[in-house]
Design a protein around this motif. Structure first.
Motif, short mmCIF file in Angstrom:
data_model
loop_
_atom_site.label_atom_id
_atom_site.label_comp_id
_atom_site.label_asym_id
_atom_site.label_seq_id
_atom_site.Cartn_x
_atom_site.Cartn_y
_atom_site.Cartn_z
N ASP A 26 -43.99 92.62 20.09
CA ASP A 26 -45.22 93.66 20.28
C ASP A 26 -45.62 93.92 21.61
OD1 ASP A 26 -47.02 95.53 19.05
OD2 ASP A 26 -48.55 94.21 18.83
N THR A 27 -46.13 95.03 21.80
CA THR A 27 -46.68 95.28 23.23
C THR A 27 -48.14 95.93 23.33
OG1 THR A 27 -45.69 97.50 23.53
CG2 THR A 27 -44.33 95.72 24.18
N GLU A 28 -48.95 95.52 24.25
CA GLU A 28 -50.11 96.18 24.51
C GLU A 28 -50.14 97.11 25.61
OE1 GLU A 28 -52.07 96.15 21.84
OE2 GLU A 28 -51.32 94.25 21.05
N PHE A 29 -50.68 98.32 25.57
CA PHE A 29 -50.46 99.36 26.48
C PHE A 29 -51.62 100.13 26.53
CE2 PHE A 29 -48.08 100.81 22.95
CZ PHE A 29 -48.56 102.04 22.97
N LEU A 30 -51.68 100.99 27.66
CA LEU A 30 -52.71 101.71 27.92
C LEU A 30 -52.06 103.26 28.14
CD1 LEU A 30 -55.59 100.28 29.99
CD2 LEU A 30 -55.50 100.67 27.36
N GLU A 86 -40.19 103.17 23.76
CA GLU A 86 -40.40 104.15 24.75
C GLU A 86 -40.70 103.60 26.02
OE1 GLU A 86 -43.17 107.91 25.97
OE2 GLU A 86 -43.33 107.13 23.98
N ILE A 87 -41.82 102.73 26.06
CA ILE A 87 -41.97 101.90 27.10
C ILE A 87 -41.24 101.04 27.87
CG2 ILE A 87 -43.51 99.86 27.97
CD1 ILE A 87 -45.54 100.65 25.92
N ILE A 88 -40.18 100.35 27.23
CA ILE A 88 -38.97 99.56 27.55
C ILE A 88 -38.11 100.51 28.12
CG2 ILE A 88 -37.15 98.18 27.01
CD1 ILE A 88 -39.04 97.02 24.66
N GLY A 93 -34.90 101.51 31.60
CA GLY A 93 -33.91 102.24 31.08
C GLY A 93 -32.83 101.81 30.26
N LEU A 94 -33.50 100.91 29.08
CA LEU A 94 -32.58 100.51 28.12
C LEU A 94 -33.26 100.66 26.83
CD1 LEU A 94 -33.55 97.31 27.30
CD2 LEU A 94 -32.86 96.90 29.42
#
Length: 382
Positions: A26-30, A86-88, A93-94
């Motif tokens: 999982d990721t947390e982002f803004l 999308e973040i990764i 670029g992968l």
């Protein structure tokens, strides 16, 4: 649970996680104030451990994490994976592969359209996740103990959710259905947003080639401006304003000033001048080079047919315990009404077998809907 703040710690934990066939992520982002999401925290878990990675820690190199995401020997389990992927994609670029999205699996198994993570956890495990930090500012440092506990719970509960869904998919013979969805989810085309294709994301229903040409140019300009300034698209121009400009095609500042969807005085700004230039480029385009605008083929009763297909879709969804949204969208139904060979998911693969063939049969009168004992039923017609 460990907080990872150095490159060495991250490399070590990723090496351990790579030994497992399945991990949860999982990721947390803004992204409220930016075009590109700001990655703040990464959560990872195997059956043996769970860690939280401070993606904003000074000097940390995320290459071991990205290598793990591309490791073909490890299945990466996400919930509602699109934004995480999308973040990764943007950062490295992968595309992570292979992946399993528990939200998609839940839809295939009839848990509703786009079920939220906490609701799915509660339904499957009986545990009610803490929602306190759902809208926390993950960019602030230091991270609190409560934030870390919340973050790690996202991947520890996900282990149990995955195990339950995976078993149910195998039992009901629907594992391949999810695999088809993962092919779309892990396609670079899903995340490679070129400005010239930005118009495809808009819901503006243009009717004329001229409108489409202007829409394409203005949408491309907005995308480029948002990317270059790293601000949300809506900060440049709202979607309804883009559609308004496409229809009215204001080719001068004076005509731009007449649009209600733009702030007063906007036509005198640099953006106003840029939009006028984009409109002029659109008007100058050769209509023969534009994508074809799909129109219903001599079907004056198209809206009523769509409504019938909605009933059939709901019946199919309930009968097979599959979320209707994962079978077909309203746009799919409209395109099926317009074209028997429409390139929509509902007319391919398992969806066609489950719903698409019946939808075409209903459209052409080979299938009817009737009410028997208070229930809507399908009636085959010769």
């Amino acid at each position: 649970m460990d907080l990872i703040t150095t490159s060495a710690e991250l490399a070590s934990v990723c090496a351990r996680l790579a030994r497992h066939p399945v991990i949860t992520v999982d990721t947390e982002f803004l992204r409220e104030t930016t075009y590109y999401p700001l990655l703040c925290v990464i959560q990872l878990a195997s059956p043996d451990e769970a860690v939280v990675v401070d993606a904003l820690a000074g000097g940390i190199d995320l290459k071991p994490f990205f290598a793990l995401m591309s490791n073909e020997s490890v299945l990466k389990v996400f919930h509602a994976a699109r934004q995480d992927i999308e973040i990764i994609w943007h950062q490295a670029g992968l595309i992570p592969h292979p992946v399993f999205d528990t939200q998609v699996a839940a839809m295939v198994l009839g848990h509703g359209d786009s079920i939220a993570y906490d609701a799915l956890v509660e339904r499957i495990t009986g545990h009610r996740p803490d929602k306190t930090h759902r809208f926390t500012d993950w960019s602030r440092r230091p991270l609190t103990a409560e934030q870390l506990e919340y973050a790690v719970a996202d991947v520890t509960h996900l282990r149990d959710v995955f195990a339950a869904l995976d078993a149910d998919l195998s039992k009901r013979g629907r594992s391949d259905w999810v695999s088809e969805e993962m092919e779309v989810l892990t396609s670079p085309k899903t995340y490679d947003f070129h400005p010239e294709r930005a118009w495809e994301r808009l819901k503006s229903r243009v009717r004329k080639p001229k409108d489409l040409a202007v829409l394409m140019e203005v949408a491309a300009w907005r995308e480029q401006e948002a990317q270059s300034r790293n601000i949300p698209r809506s900060r440049v121009l709202k979607d309804d304003a883009v559609g308004d400009i496409a229809i009215h095609a204001p080719s001068s500042p004076e005509r731009l000033a007449t649009l209600r969807s733009l702030p007063k005085g906007f036509e005198r700004s640099q953006w106003g001048a840029d939009i006028v230039a984009a409109v002029q480029r659109g008007l100058a385009r050769d209509p023969r080079t534009l994508p074809r605008i799909e129109k219903p083929r001599n079907n004056s009763n198209g809206a009523a047919t769509v409504e019938l297909l909605k009933v059939l879709l709901r019946m199919t969804s309930e009968r097979h315990a599959v979320a209707s949204k994962v079978i077909a969208t309203v746009d799919d139904l409209e395109r099926i009404v317009a074209d028997d060979e429409a390139d929509v998911g509902a007319l391919h693969g398992w969806r066609r077998e489950l719903f698409g063939e019946a939808a075409l049969a209903l459209k052409h009168g080979r299938l009817a809907l009737a009410i028997e004992k208070g229930r809507v039923v399908r009636v085959e017609r010769a």
